[in-house]
Design a protein around this motif. Structure first.
Motif, PDB file in Angstrom:
ATOM      1  N   UNK A 126      22.308  90.117  52.221  1.00 49.80           N
ATOM      2  CA  UNK A 126      22.412  89.555  53.572  1.00 49.80           C
ATOM      3  C   UNK A 126      23.798  88.987  53.800  1.00 49.80           C
ATOM      4  N   UNK A 127      24.142  88.858  55.065  1.00 51.69           N
ATOM      5  CA  UNK A 127      25.404  88.196  55.403  1.00 51.69           C
ATOM      6  C   UNK A 127      25.184  86.706  55.643  1.00 51.69           C
ATOM      7  N   UNK A 128      23.931  86.317  55.903  1.00 50.85           N
ATOM      8  CA  UNK A 128      23.627  84.902  56.122  1.00 50.85           C
ATOM      9  C   UNK A 128      22.751  84.388  54.978  1.00 50.85           C
ATOM     10  N   UNK A 129      22.579  83.079  54.938  1.00 50.75           N
ATOM     11  CA  UNK A 129      21.779  82.465  53.877  1.00 50.75           C
ATOM     12  C   UNK A 129      20.305  82.839  54.013  1.00 50.75           C
ATOM     13  N   UNK A 130      19.632  82.929  52.873  1.00 55.37           N
ATOM     14  CA  UNK A 130      18.217  83.294  52.801  1.00 55.37           C
ATOM     15  C   UNK A 130      17.367  82.062  53.083  1.00 55.37           C
ATOM     16  N   UNK A 131      16.326  82.227  53.904  1.00 56.93           N
ATOM     17  CA  UNK A 131      15.460  81.117  54.287  1.00 56.93           C
ATOM     18  C   UNK A 131      14.160  81.067  53.501  1.00 56.93           C
ATOM     19  N   UNK A 144       0.466  88.416  43.036  1.00 53.98           N
ATOM     20  CA  UNK A 144       0.190  89.822  43.339  1.00 53.98           C
ATOM     21  C   UNK A 144       0.495  90.736  42.153  1.00 53.98           C
ATOM     22  N   UNK A 145       1.616  90.496  41.486  1.00 55.07           N
ATOM     23  CA  UNK A 145       2.024  91.352  40.368  1.00 55.07           C
ATOM     24  C   UNK A 145       1.600  90.797  39.015  1.00 55.07           C
ATOM     25  N   UNK A 146       1.009  89.605  38.994  1.00 55.68           N
ATOM     26  CA  UNK A 146       0.543  89.027  37.740  1.00 55.68           C
ATOM     27  C   UNK A 146       1.669  88.729  36.766  1.00 55.68           C
ATOM     28  N   UNK A 147       2.746  88.142  37.269  1.00 55.54           N
ATOM     29  CA  UNK A 147       3.915  87.855  36.442  1.00 55.54           C
ATOM     30  C   UNK A 147       4.070  86.339  36.275  1.00 55.54           C
ATOM     31  N   UNK A 148       4.972  85.940  35.380  1.00 58.26           N
ATOM     32  CA  UNK A 148       5.162  84.524  35.074  1.00 58.26           C
ATOM     33  C   UNK A 148       5.964  83.802  36.147  1.00 58.26           C
ATOM     34  N   UNK A 149       6.935  84.480  36.727  1.00 57.89           N
ATOM     35  CA  UNK A 149       7.784  83.836  37.720  1.00 57.89           C
ATOM     36  C   UNK A 149       8.419  84.875  38.632  1.00 57.89           C
ATOM     37  N   UNK A 150       9.108  84.375  39.652  1.00 60.10           N
ATOM     38  CA  UNK A 150       9.802  85.254  40.596  1.00 60.10           C
ATOM     39  C   UNK A 150      11.249  84.806  40.712  1.00 60.10           C
ATOM     40  N   UNK A 151      12.130  85.773  40.889  1.00 65.46           N
ATOM     41  CA  UNK A 151      13.538  85.502  41.130  1.00 65.46           C
ATOM     42  C   UNK A 151      13.915  86.136  42.454  1.00 65.46           C
ATOM     43  N   UNK A 154      20.583  87.322  45.682  1.00 68.40           N
ATOM     44  CA  UNK A 154      21.260  87.657  46.932  1.00 68.40           C
ATOM     45  C   UNK A 154      22.774  87.665  46.738  1.00 68.40           C
ATOM     46  N   UNK A 155      23.433  88.367  47.629  1.00 66.10           N
ATOM     47  CA  UNK A 155      24.893  88.364  47.625  1.00 66.10           C
ATOM     48  C   UNK A 155      25.421  87.306  48.590  1.00 66.10           C
ATOM     49  N   UNK A 156      24.519  86.470  49.102  1.00 65.42           N
ATOM     50  CA  UNK A 156      24.927  85.363  49.966  1.00 65.42           C
ATOM     51  C   UNK A 156      24.441  84.059  49.326  1.00 65.42           C
ATOM     52  N   UNK A 157      23.760  83.223  50.085  1.00 59.34           N
ATOM     53  CA  UNK A 157      23.271  81.955  49.550  1.00 59.34           C
ATOM     54  C   UNK A 157      21.875  81.673  50.077  1.00 59.34           C
ATOM     55  N   UNK A 158      21.438  80.425  49.920  1.00 61.72           N
ATOM     56  CA  UNK A 158      20.108  80.015  50.341  1.00 61.72           C
ATOM     57  C   UNK A 158      20.213  78.776  51.216  1.00 61.72           C
ATOM     58  N   UNK A 159      19.294  78.655  52.155  1.00 62.31           N
ATOM     59  CA  UNK A 159      19.253  77.447  52.974  1.00 62.31           C
ATOM     60  C   UNK A 159      18.750  76.291  52.120  1.00 62.31           C
ATOM     61  N   UNK A 160      18.970  75.074  52.602  1.00 59.18           N
ATOM     62  CA  UNK A 160      18.517  73.900  51.867  1.00 59.18           C
ATOM     63  C   UNK A 160      16.990  73.889  51.761  1.00 59.18           C
ATOM     64  N   UNK A 172      13.045  81.280  40.934  1.00 57.03           N
ATOM     65  CA  UNK A 172      14.436  81.037  40.553  1.00 57.03           C
ATOM     66  C   UNK A 172      15.329  81.701  41.591  1.00 57.03           C
ATOM     67  N   UNK A 173      16.314  80.974  42.068  1.00 56.21           N
ATOM     68  CA  UNK A 173      17.246  81.511  43.052  1.00 56.21           C
ATOM     69  C   UNK A 173      18.559  81.883  42.366  1.00 56.21           C
ATOM     70  N   UNK A 174      19.020  83.087  42.633  1.00 56.91           N
ATOM     71  CA  UNK A 174      20.291  83.555  42.079  1.00 56.91           C
ATOM     72  C   UNK A 174      21.196  83.881  43.261  1.00 56.91           C
ATOM     73  N   UNK A 175      22.060  82.909  43.650  1.00 62.05           N
ATOM     74  CA  UNK A 175      22.959  83.132  44.772  1.00 62.05           C
ATOM     75  C   UNK A 175      24.192  83.932  44.359  1.00 62.05           C
ATOM     76  N   UNK A 176      25.063  84.143  45.301  1.00 58.96           N
ATOM     77  CA  UNK A 176      26.271  84.952  45.120  1.00 58.96           C
ATOM     78  C   UNK A 176      27.077  84.530  43.887  1.00 58.96           C
ATOM     79  N   UNK A 177      27.255  83.238  43.676  1.00 59.15           N
ATOM     80  CA  UNK A 177      28.089  82.764  42.560  1.00 59.15           C
ATOM     81  C   UNK A 177      27.497  83.174  41.215  1.00 59.15           C
TER      82      UNK A 177
END
Length: 195
Positions: A126-131, A144-151, A154-160, A172-177
């Protein structure tokens, strides 16, 4: 994105169809000249082996190309290319990677695994932050997938608000940096854009 997926499906069907046609031709041509089913089966098997080798070579070349990419290359990728690239990044980190078509119209997700731990990964270019909507989808994907966690990568960032919601869930959030750090691990010569 739908057009690109249609094109990829068409390529896959064409490739399999071509292989099937060549296998049939090799079998029939060999059988008609030798009258031996064994020789015809060997000829057909040879064609299948050749296709497998070519497919492995193409996949290897794609992985080599991915290893040389940097964050600037990601900025011009389509969503499906970004998902594939993340698959290569996670494979380079020792994860097994499975690409799954999401049940909704949200595209695909990656299921990565390492050491018996499975994680669902949503790729968002995305060009804008993820909400928070994406965080909610990621949280739902855990069950849904029966997994331990979700990541969420993004190539941008996340909103507060997204950051706050992710902290209270197993997301877990993995932003651009952090994505750039992953790229630099794979490709130390990758260009780092100025801040």
């Amino acid at each position: 994105m739908a057009r690109r997926k249609s094109w990829m499906i068409l390529q896959e069907i064409t490739s399999r169809g071509l292989m099937g046609l060549l296998v049939a031709v090799a079998f029939l041509l060999t059988y008609s000249t030798t009258k031996s089913i064994v020789y015809a089966a060997v000829a057909a098997g040879f064609i299948v082996i050749c296709f497998i080798i070519v497919h492995m070579f193409i996949r290897k070349r794609k992985e080599e190309n991915a290893a040389g990419m940097d964050i600037a290359d990601i900025s011009i990728m389509e969503g499906s290319q970004f998902e594939q690239y993340l698959g290569y990044l996670f494979k380079a980190q020792g994860y097994s990677v499975e690409v799954i078509q999401a049940p909704s119209d949200e595209g695909t997700v990656l299921i990565i695994a390492k050491g018996g731990r499975k994680i669902v990964v949503q790729a968002k270019r995305h060009t804008s932050n993820i909400g928070i909507k994406t965080i909610q989808e990621a949280q739902a994907a855990i069950a849904h997938y029966g997994v331990a966690e979700a990541w969420v990568v993004t190539d941008s960032g996340f909103t507060e608000a997204a950051d706050t919601l992710a902290k209270s869930n197993a997301v877990r959030l993995i932003p651009r940096e952090q994505l750039m750090e992953m790229i630099l691990e794979l490709n130390p010569e990758a260009a780092i854009p100025p801040k």
